[in-house]
Scaffold this motif. Sequence first.
Motif, short mmCIF file in Angstrom:
data_model
loop_
_atom_site.label_atom_id
_atom_site.label_comp_id
_atom_site.label_asym_id
_atom_site.label_seq_id
_atom_site.Cartn_x
_atom_site.Cartn_y
_atom_site.Cartn_z
N GLU A 123 73.11 -62.82 35.56
CA GLU A 123 73.63 -61.49 35.25
C GLU A 123 74.41 -61.49 33.95
N GLY A 124 75.34 -62.39 33.84
CA GLY A 124 76.16 -62.43 32.64
C GLY A 124 75.61 -63.41 31.63
N VAL A 125 75.87 -63.12 30.40
CA VAL A 125 75.44 -64.01 29.33
C VAL A 125 76.58 -64.97 29.05
N ASP A 126 76.25 -66.24 28.93
CA ASP A 126 77.26 -67.23 28.58
C ASP A 126 77.57 -67.07 27.09
N ARG A 127 78.57 -66.29 26.80
CA ARG A 127 78.88 -65.98 25.41
C ARG A 127 79.28 -67.23 24.62
N GLY A 128 79.90 -68.17 25.29
CA GLY A 128 80.27 -69.41 24.61
C GLY A 128 79.05 -70.17 24.14
N LEU A 129 78.03 -70.21 24.97
CA LEU A 129 76.79 -70.88 24.59
C LEU A 129 76.10 -70.16 23.45
N VAL A 130 76.04 -68.85 23.54
CA VAL A 130 75.39 -68.06 22.48
C VAL A 130 76.12 -68.25 21.16
N ILE A 131 77.43 -68.19 21.20
CA ILE A 131 78.21 -68.36 19.97
C ILE A 131 78.04 -69.77 19.42
N ALA A 132 78.05 -70.76 20.30
CA ALA A 132 77.88 -72.15 19.85
C ALA A 132 76.52 -72.35 19.19
N VAL A 133 75.48 -71.78 19.76
CA VAL A 133 74.14 -71.94 19.18
C VAL A 133 74.05 -71.22 17.83
N VAL A 134 74.54 -70.01 17.77
CA VAL A 134 74.45 -69.24 16.52
C VAL A 134 75.28 -69.90 15.42
N VAL A 135 76.50 -70.32 15.75
CA VAL A 135 77.36 -70.95 14.74
C VAL A 135 76.76 -72.29 14.30
N SER A 136 76.25 -73.06 15.26
CA SER A 136 75.68 -74.36 14.88
C SER A 136 74.42 -74.18 14.03
N LEU A 137 73.63 -73.16 14.29
CA LEU A 137 72.46 -72.89 13.45
C LEU A 137 72.88 -72.47 12.04
N ALA A 138 73.95 -71.68 11.96
CA ALA A 138 74.45 -71.27 10.64
C ALA A 138 74.97 -72.48 9.87
N VAL A 139 75.69 -73.36 10.58
CA VAL A 139 76.19 -74.57 9.92
C VAL A 139 75.03 -75.46 9.51
N LEU A 140 74.04 -75.57 10.37
CA LEU A 140 72.85 -76.37 10.04
C LEU A 140 72.18 -75.85 8.77
N ALA A 141 72.00 -74.55 8.69
CA ALA A 141 71.37 -73.96 7.50
C ALA A 141 72.23 -74.16 6.26
N ALA A 142 73.55 -74.12 6.45
CA ALA A 142 74.45 -74.25 5.30
C ALA A 142 74.49 -75.68 4.76
N VAL A 143 74.40 -76.67 5.63
CA VAL A 143 74.57 -78.05 5.17
C VAL A 143 73.24 -78.78 4.95
N MET A 144 72.12 -78.15 5.28
CA MET A 144 70.85 -78.86 5.20
C MET A 144 70.52 -79.30 3.77
N ASP A 145 70.75 -78.46 2.79
CA ASP A 145 70.47 -78.85 1.41
C ASP A 145 71.45 -79.90 0.92
N LEU A 146 72.63 -79.93 1.50
CA LEU A 146 73.64 -80.88 1.07
C LEU A 146 73.43 -82.25 1.72
#
Length: 167
Positions: free
Chosen positions: A82-105
């Motif tokens: 019923e409920g969305v695990d907002r912590g999991l969603v935020i962790a995945v989205v933030v980690s994907l953003a960090v991954l995209a940001a540091v991949m070239d580096l």
Amino acid sequence: MTTKSAIARPDGATRVVPSVLVGIGAFVAVGVYVLVSSIELGLWTSLGPGPGLFPFAMGGVLVSMSIVWLFQELRRPTETPEGVDRGLVIAVVVSLAVLAAVMDLLGFQLSMFLFLMYHLKLRGGRTWSSSLIIALAGSVGAFYAFNYGLNVALPVSAFPPLNLIGL
């Protein structure tokens, strides 16, 4: 804490939750976008398959599978929490953003390894050995498969010491 995603009606019939329909619609929209964009790349050349053929096929598969998913949901809605695990969603989205940001580096191998270790060991609670094996296969294995098997260049590290050791 699980409940049915299908909303029960008083007459016993069920219907699909609107968020599932939004998800199906999003996949159809992405598939149609890929189909249209791939046509612009050219599906066929005088030498054989063009650069747009594979994306066109994948767009067609995405649209087709979304339609199949829609019929499955209409026939028998799936049960989801019923409920969305907002912590999991935020962790995945933030980690994907960090991954995209540091991949070239950091390069594909190191950044993907850290991304997978974070999700497997810290978020998923897997054992160290299974996390290491999966993270190595997903980072180093994918890098070599794409670079040498498919001849698709993935980013390498911008730092000379990391670049010198093949990262």
